[in-house]
Design an enzyme around this catalytic site. Structure first.
Site, PDB file in Angstrom:
ATOM      1  N   GLU A  90       0.819  -1.213   0.000  1.00 46.70           N
ATOM      2  CA  GLU A  90       0.000   0.000   0.000  1.00 46.70           C
ATOM      3  C   GLU A  90       0.851   1.260   0.000  1.00 46.70           C
ATOM      4  OE1 GLU A  90      -3.899  -1.767   2.263  1.00 46.70           O
ATOM      5  OE2 GLU A  90      -2.352  -0.957   3.544  1.00 46.70           O
ATOM      6  N   CYS A 103       3.360   8.560   0.845  1.00 45.92           N
ATOM      7  CA  CYS A 103       3.944   7.692   1.862  1.00 45.92           C
ATOM      8  C   CYS A 103       4.188   6.336   1.191  1.00 45.92           C
ATOM      9  CB  CYS A 103       2.940   7.588   3.012  1.00 45.92           C
ATOM     10  SG  CYS A 103       3.516   6.596   4.358  1.00 45.92           S
ATOM     11  N   CYS A 110       7.016  -6.328   7.940  1.00 49.37           N
ATOM     12  CA  CYS A 110       8.109  -5.687   8.672  1.00 49.37           C
ATOM     13  C   CYS A 110       8.570  -6.641   9.755  1.00 49.37           C
ATOM     14  CB  CYS A 110       7.600  -4.388   9.298  1.00 49.37           C
ATOM     15  SG  CYS A 110       8.869  -3.451  10.178  1.00 49.37           S
ATOM     16  N   CYS A 114       6.959  -3.444  16.230  1.00 50.46           N
ATOM     17  CA  CYS A 114       6.574  -2.390  17.171  1.00 50.46           C
ATOM     18  C   CYS A 114       5.164  -2.730  17.649  1.00 50.46           C
ATOM     19  CB  CYS A 114       6.602  -1.019  16.491  1.00 50.46           C
ATOM     20  SG  CYS A 114       8.261  -0.503  16.020  1.00 50.46           S
ATOM     21  N   CYS A 117       1.880  -1.232  15.953  1.00 55.12           N
ATOM     22  CA  CYS A 117       1.841  -1.060  14.493  1.00 55.12           C
ATOM     23  C   CYS A 117       1.336  -2.317  13.789  1.00 55.12           C
ATOM     24  CB  CYS A 117       3.241  -0.698  13.992  1.00 55.12           C
ATOM     25  SG  CYS A 117       3.332  -0.527  12.204  1.00 55.12           S
ATOM     26  N   CYS A 329      -1.126   6.357   9.813  1.00 47.05           N
ATOM     27  CA  CYS A 329       0.133   5.747  10.280  1.00 47.05           C
ATOM     28  C   CYS A 329      -0.144   4.472  11.043  1.00 47.05           C
ATOM     29  CB  CYS A 329       0.851   6.649  11.273  1.00 47.05           C
ATOM     30  SG  CYS A 329       1.325   8.205  10.636  1.00 47.05           S
TER      31      CYS A 329
END
Ligand code: SAH
Length: 341
Positions: A90, A103, A110, A114, A117, A329
């Site tokens: 995305e 962005c 990932c 975190c 997230c 975010c």
């Protein structure tokens, strides 16, 4: 067959020389790809036929395909792209009066987990190639025309410095005057704090801005919410940043607003930690109902920001945009086409 969009200008020149073609042809080829945006070698009419034939047999010009385009009530747009292996990634465009900020994602998934997230929650699938990074820019720019992308932030899915080589090469192509010629000063790389790669990037003197996802000025708390802090503790991260003299390029710290990191003592710690580092703090409203965290109560947030002001910390508050389409975010996730549909 090799993907020509993964070559920097220097690499293409070297390749041409190695094949006994003139190096200046690289600039002509870049002009066709990035200025004229042609899709095939036959359109590159000022190249000799033997060169075109050579390229046709050795290279292709990659593309990624649009899977879905969603527009938020606030004008934020989310693009989902399908890669050749069917993974979906995305990209988001955040529009305000003056800017259209893209962005960009650098990895499918990932590996840094975190705790707040969603991209981290999905786990790591793979690095994106140079062309998969650049094609996000090229395609989104085409889709939003006549509007143009004015800023690029490497804040989409993934950790850009964990895909160091490809992220750096993508920046080289984005900023090369003979390729996309995007202004270095309008590009920001965001990292969860990979010290060796931050140092390596600084050495390359790319001229792009750096943003550090800090989220806490307390080592224990940071470790709880960002496991990467075990490997690269806060003190070492800050020491490394001080040595880099980051002010020349512009340094930002991102600070997520949670109930657990916005007490008055957190503001005091943050002010102390950043003393002597010329930087800006970007406070980010927390997006997410997926996790155990909560946003702070308004009165606690007020005390937190008042303390920052009193202590002379320069900060701005990021507007949270695109929540209704999960484009804010930390809301980006990677899917495979079969599952997504
Ligand atoms: N890996 C890089 C870039 C991707 S994340 C990094 O860590 O900086 C981009 C920004 O979004 C980071 O500052 C990240 O901490 C923040 N973010 C992640 N999850 C979020 C959430 N749920 N709400 C608000 N911001 C979030």
């Amino acid at each position: 067959m090799d993907d020509l969009k993964s070559y920097s200008l220097g690499e293409l020149k070297a390749y041409l020389k190695s094949q006994n073609f003139a190096a200046f042809r690289a600039e002509q080829i870049f002009y066709w790809i990035y200025a004229k945006k042609v899709c095939g070698f036959d359109s590159m009419t000022n190249l000799p036929k033997d060169l075109r034939d050579h390229f046709k047999s050795k290279f292709y010009l990659s593309d990624i395909s649009l899977n879905e385009r969603q527009i938020s009530q606030d004008g934020t747009e989310k693009f989902s792209f399908q890669l050749n292996d069917k993974n979906l990634i995305e990209s988001v465009v955040i529009a305000d009066k003056l800017r259209n900020t893209l962005c960009i994602s650098t990895q499918a998934g990932c590996r840094f987990s975190c705790r707040f997230c969603l991209s981290g929650k999905t786990g790591f699938i793979r690095n994106l190639s140079v062309s998969e990074i650049i094609n996000q820019y090229l395609l989104v720019n085409r889709f939003i025309a006549p509007k143009k992308i004015t800023n690029i932030v490497f804040m989409g899915m993934g950790e850009p410095l964990d895909n160091f080589e490809n992220a750096v090469k993508a920046i080289t192509i984005l900023t090369d005057p003979k390729a996309i010629a995007f202004s270095k000063r309008k590009i920001t790389i965001s990292t969860c704090g990979l010290i060796p790669e931050i140092q390596a990037m600084k050495k390359l003197d790319l001229g792009v801005k750096l943003s550090i996802s800090l989220h806490s000025a307390d080592n224990d708390l940071r470790e709880k919410i960002m496991p990467v802090n075990k490997k690269y503790p806060l003190k070492e991260l800050i020491q490394a940043l001080k040595k880099l003299k980051p002010e020349r390029d512009g340094l930002t710290f991102e600070y997520l607003l949670l109930s657990i990191n916005t007490r008055v003592e957190d503001a005091e710690k943050l002010a102390k930690l950043l003393k002597g580092i010329k930087s800006k703090v970007n406070l980010i409203p927390y997006n997410g109902s997926n996790f155990q965290f909560k946003a702070p109560e308004p009165e606690d947030l007020e005390l937190f920001t008042q303390t920052l002001k009193k202590r002379g910390v320069f900060f701005t508050v990021r507007k949270s945009k695109g929540q209704d389409i999960s484009a804010a975010c930390g809301q980006l996730a990677v899917y495979r086409k079969e599952k997504a549909k």
